[in-house]
Scaffold this motif. Structure first.
Motif, short mmCIF file in Angstrom:
data_model
loop_
_atom_site.label_atom_id
_atom_site.label_comp_id
_atom_site.label_asym_id
_atom_site.label_seq_id
_atom_site.Cartn_x
_atom_site.Cartn_y
_atom_site.Cartn_z
N ASP A 171 -18.61 5.85 27.29
CA ASP A 171 -18.58 4.64 26.49
C ASP A 171 -19.79 4.51 25.61
O ASP A 171 -19.34 3.89 24.36
N LEU A 172 -20.75 4.98 25.75
CA LEU A 172 -21.69 4.92 24.80
C LEU A 172 -21.47 5.86 23.51
O LEU A 172 -21.89 5.11 22.49
N PHE A 173 -20.89 6.93 23.65
CA PHE A 173 -20.73 7.85 22.62
C PHE A 173 -19.22 7.02 21.87
O PHE A 173 -19.24 7.06 20.74
N GLN A 174 -18.53 6.36 22.59
CA GLN A 174 -17.30 5.87 21.85
C GLN A 174 -17.98 4.61 21.11
O GLN A 174 -17.57 4.32 19.88
N ASP A 175 -18.72 3.98 21.48
CA ASP A 175 -19.30 2.81 20.68
C ASP A 175 -20.01 3.48 19.55
O ASP A 175 -20.10 2.90 18.35
N MET A 176 -20.78 4.52 19.56
CA MET A 176 -21.50 5.12 18.41
C MET A 176 -20.37 5.75 17.51
O MET A 176 -20.57 5.60 16.23
N GLY A 177 -19.28 6.13 18.14
CA GLY A 177 -18.09 6.55 17.03
C GLY A 177 -17.92 5.61 16.10
O GLY A 177 -17.13 5.80 14.93
N ARG A 178 -18.06 4.38 16.26
CA ARG A 178 -17.89 3.13 15.51
C ARG A 178 -18.55 3.06 14.11
O ARG A 178 -18.28 2.55 13.13
N LEU A 179 -19.40 4.00 14.24
CA LEU A 179 -20.44 4.22 12.89
C LEU A 179 -19.44 4.76 11.85
O LEU A 179 -19.57 4.30 10.56
N ARG A 180 -18.30 5.30 12.41
CA ARG A 180 -17.43 6.05 11.26
C ARG A 180 -17.07 5.10 10.32
O ARG A 180 -16.41 5.38 8.99
N GLY A 181 -16.52 3.90 10.64
CA GLY A 181 -15.97 2.74 10.24
C GLY A 181 -16.90 2.37 9.22
O GLY A 181 -16.27 1.92 8.10
N ILE A 182 -18.06 2.24 9.26
CA ILE A 182 -19.32 1.65 8.46
C ILE A 182 -19.32 2.80 7.56
O ILE A 182 -19.23 2.20 6.20
N ILE A 183 -19.14 3.85 7.49
CA ILE A 183 -19.24 5.05 6.50
C ILE A 183 -17.99 4.94 5.67
O ILE A 183 -18.16 4.98 4.36
N TYR A 184 -16.79 4.76 6.32
CA TYR A 184 -15.75 4.84 5.51
C TYR A 184 -15.49 3.53 4.53
O TYR A 184 -15.01 3.64 3.46
N ALA A 185 -15.81 2.40 5.14
CA ALA A 185 -16.01 1.15 4.51
C ALA A 185 -16.87 1.20 3.13
O ALA A 185 -16.53 0.72 2.22
N CYS A 186 -18.02 1.98 3.32
CA CYS A 186 -18.77 2.00 2.17
C CYS A 186 -18.54 3.05 1.26
O CYS A 186 -18.98 3.04 0.04
N TYR A 187 -17.55 3.75 1.68
CA TYR A 187 -17.09 4.80 0.66
C TYR A 187 -15.83 4.02 -0.08
O TYR A 187 -16.04 3.89 -1.44
N TYR A 188 -15.08 3.68 0.51
CA TYR A 188 -13.77 2.82 -0.18
C TYR A 188 -14.03 1.46 -0.77
O TYR A 188 -13.21 0.82 -1.32
#
Length: 667
Positions: free
Chosen positions: A88-105
């Protein structure tokens, strides 16, 4: 002060390089990090503290010297510890990908639309800003003209210097519940102060710079989550509240011909729970709001791609279904408060509903009830100000009587403002619960419900007929009884954050931006949460909610295939692809074992301060007055005793009208 230190910036760059491994970047990793930095500098507060901690924990989780090892090694670690983990903790950390992709697009060149006509990220995915689109049969760009004359007079939005020491009524919150209550109370002749924690952002200040608008207009920059991080909870934090940044969807509970005939009768359920609501008066309240906001079924031209995609796909799917409930399902276009439709001021379908209407065409609270209350009835608004606590005295009959509200002003100083007649609390489910709790009202924030959403994106054979993004964000729906399907599409930043996939696969999907169609599921999670320590704790029931989630996701995927999709991308943490010929039901049974396996969100938290005749089971009485008090009302969605199942905007407005529009609520 810069939001991140040198080590955090170095880690963010290394993470960005890894997440774009194998992809072609139209802007540099340094620019993406600059965008992340700019976003969190604007969001600030506790959310910034949370992201700092998350970065530190993620860097530890991804192993030593993450920023110094090769990109290939970083990718391998991310795959093992973020993408394909069940921890669970690593899955929660995986949500950082959404922030990075959002700040690119979500990249935006300094300036406005003119300066972003050649935005390199937009060019990469084939996206055109609204000002440069060909509308209708025109072969030249046709900008959308703004509608003027609807906005709040800036003179009616006061600062601390203009704040008086006492008012008749203080209304906390300027959204769907607060604005209508403020208008109705002011129309009774009371001197009204409206307190809003967020900023004043009239339509002319709104732009299509998604990252900026999300940071400015949403609570926690649209990064508010439940305590277990299973849900993102979207709430507006600006003058006009969520009515400024929503899709304008207007559905009544159990509306004949518009909701599924087998759906539970919401008002009857409330009555059985000890919360009787006069159905005739409540529907009259709906009618009054509809008349002021011009609520009507949208024009099909505004949802010309994803809208018919869902409706046609449903028709093809339902024709082969053996479930009688599917044959009774309601499939239709949404009704909205945009325009109104079929007028010269109708929605311009730019697709940026969730980051605010720059054209003044949305008839939200800041274009209707708030300017009416200020101009016609003398109400005033103070923005950027938090209501900290209600102070009490005792009435003759022993009940508590609000005498003042402690406010935290924009500069952080505190002041008391007297309420000669009463107080209306309408700050939303979470904030209203927190305020009442700080004001020594026991039992607040219990039995919170969510309408839970999750998207499924579909790749279509081509984009004949135009690009899928050139339309209103949400236009059609199917009410299947125990869940809804809703068409939707998002501008680049928002679409990137919800698009499943990792590394070059994510970019490959974004490069087909004009060819993908999208829709989401919406299902009721009834009274599963509570507000604790000022935050929402919420957990789906494994035996009741997860089966509905799986079935809804499977159904929507089948509808996409019935509409001709080549493959589907449900919002799963691992980014799996579903293709025709697969056993779709079995796939989702296996893929969704817990809430962390899928991206879930809600824009409709309700409950927490429920209506009930018995103070032991509710916070407010059937007239929305706080039990044990003489002069405090709650008029937002927090008073709903159970989940209403459909979009909450219109019902929240109707509840405020019901509580304050049938005469003087303080007599």
């Amino acid at each position: 002060m810069a939001p991140f230190n040198f080590g955090q910036l170095k880690f963010l760059k290394a993470l960005t390089e890894a997440l774009f491994h194998g992809a072609e970047m139209a802007i540099s990793a340094d620019q993406v990090v600059a965008n992340v930095t700019d976003l969190f500098a604007k969001v600030g507060g506790t959310k910034l503290d949370e992201i700092r901690l998350s970065l530190t924990l993620t860097e530890v989780a991804l192993g030593p010297l993450f920023a110094l090892v090769s990109v290939e090694t970083r990718v391998e670690r991310i795959r093992d510890r973020m993408q394909n983990t069940s921890f669970d903790l690593f899955q929660d950390m995986g949500r950082l990908r959404g922030i990075i992709y959002a700040c690119y697009y979500g990249h935006w060149q300094p300036g406005g639309e003119d300066e972003n006509a050649a935005n390199p990220v937009h060019a990469q995915i084939g996206f055109t800003l609204p000002k440069f689109r060909h509308r209708g049969a025109s072969d030249i760009a046709t900008p959308i003209p703004p509608v003027t004359g609807r906005e709040i007079d800036p003179a009616h939005v006061i600062d601390a210097a203009g704040l008086e020491q006492e008012y008749d009524v203080i209304v906390v919150g300027s959204g769907a519940g607060g604005a209508i209550a403020a208008h109705n109370v002011a129309a009774q002749g009371y001197k009204v102060l409206i307190v809003e924690a967020g900023p004043f952002y009239p339509s002319p200040r709104i732009t299509h710079h998604e990252l900026d608008m999300i940071a400015q207009l949403y609570k926690h920059g649209a990064l508010q989550t439940s305590t277990n991080r299973d849900f993102v909870v979207f709430q507006g934090r600006c003058v006009g509240g969520s009515s400024t940044i929503n899709n304008g969807i207007c559905l009544r509970v159990n509306e004949a011909g518009r909701t599924h005939p087998d759906a539970p009768d919401v008002l009857a359920k409330w009555s059985a729970m000890g919360a009787p609501v006069d159905a005739a008066a409540f529907h009259a309240a709906y009618d009054a709001v509809q008349a002021r906001l011009g609520i009507a079924k949208i024009e099909p031209r505004s949802g010309r791609h994803n809208g018919p995609h869902l409706l046609n796909g449903w028709a093809a799917y339902a024709a082969t279904s053996s479930d009688p409930k599917d044959r009774r399902a309601v499939a239709d276009w949404f009704a909205k408060n945009f325009g109104p439709p079929n007028t010269s001021t109708a929605c311009g379908y730019c697709g940026y509903c969730n980051s605010g209407c720059a054209y003044g065409r949305r008839l939200g609270m800041a274009q209707t009830y708030l300017p009416d209350a200020c101009r016609d009835h003398g109400a005033r608004i103070i923005a950027g100000t938090k209501a900290d606590k209600i102070l009490w005295q005792h009435a003759i009959d022993g009940r508590r009587e609000a005498e003042a509200v402690k406010l935290v002003l924009p500069d952080g100083s505190k002041t008391l403002v007297r309420a000669r007649v009463g107080v209306v609390v309408a700050a939303g489910t979470i904030a209203s619960s927190k305020l009442l709790d700080r004001s020594d009202i026991d039992g607040t924030g219990k039995r919170v419900s969510l309408n839970v959403a999750s998207p499924v994106v579909a790749l279509m054979p081509d984009n004949v007929g135009g690009d899928a993004w050139d339309e209103d964000q949400m236009s059609s729906y199917v009410d299947c009884g125990d869940f809804l399907l809703e068409s939707h599409f998002q501008p680049p930043m928002s679409m990137a954050s919800l698009m499943p996939g990792w590394f070059d696969e994510h970019q490959a999907r974004m490069k087909r931006y004009g060819r993908v169609h999208s829709a989401g599921i919406l299902f009721p999670a009834d009274r599963r949460g509570h507000v604790d320590g000022g935050k929402l704790k919420f957990r789906l029931d494994e035996n009741e909610d997860l089966p509905v989630l799986r079935r809804a996701m499977a159904t929507l995927t089948k509808v996409h295939f019935a509409a001709g999709a080549l493959e589907c991308y449900p919002a799963l943490a691992k980014g799996q692809v579903v293709t025709p010929g697969m056993d779709v039901d079995a796939f989702f049974d296996d893929a969704i074992r817990e809430a962390d396996d899928v991206t879930l969100s809600s824009s409709h938290p309700h409950g927490g301060n429920a209506i009930n005749e018995n103070p032991a089971y509710g916070i407010v009485d059937p007239d929305c007055r706080v039990h044990g008090t003489t002069n405090v009302l709650v008029t937002d969605a927090s008073v709903f005793p159970s989940c209403i199942r459909v979009n909450a905007q219109w019902t929240t407005m109707a509840m405020a009208q019901y509580a304050t529009g049938r005469g003087d609520p303080f007599r």
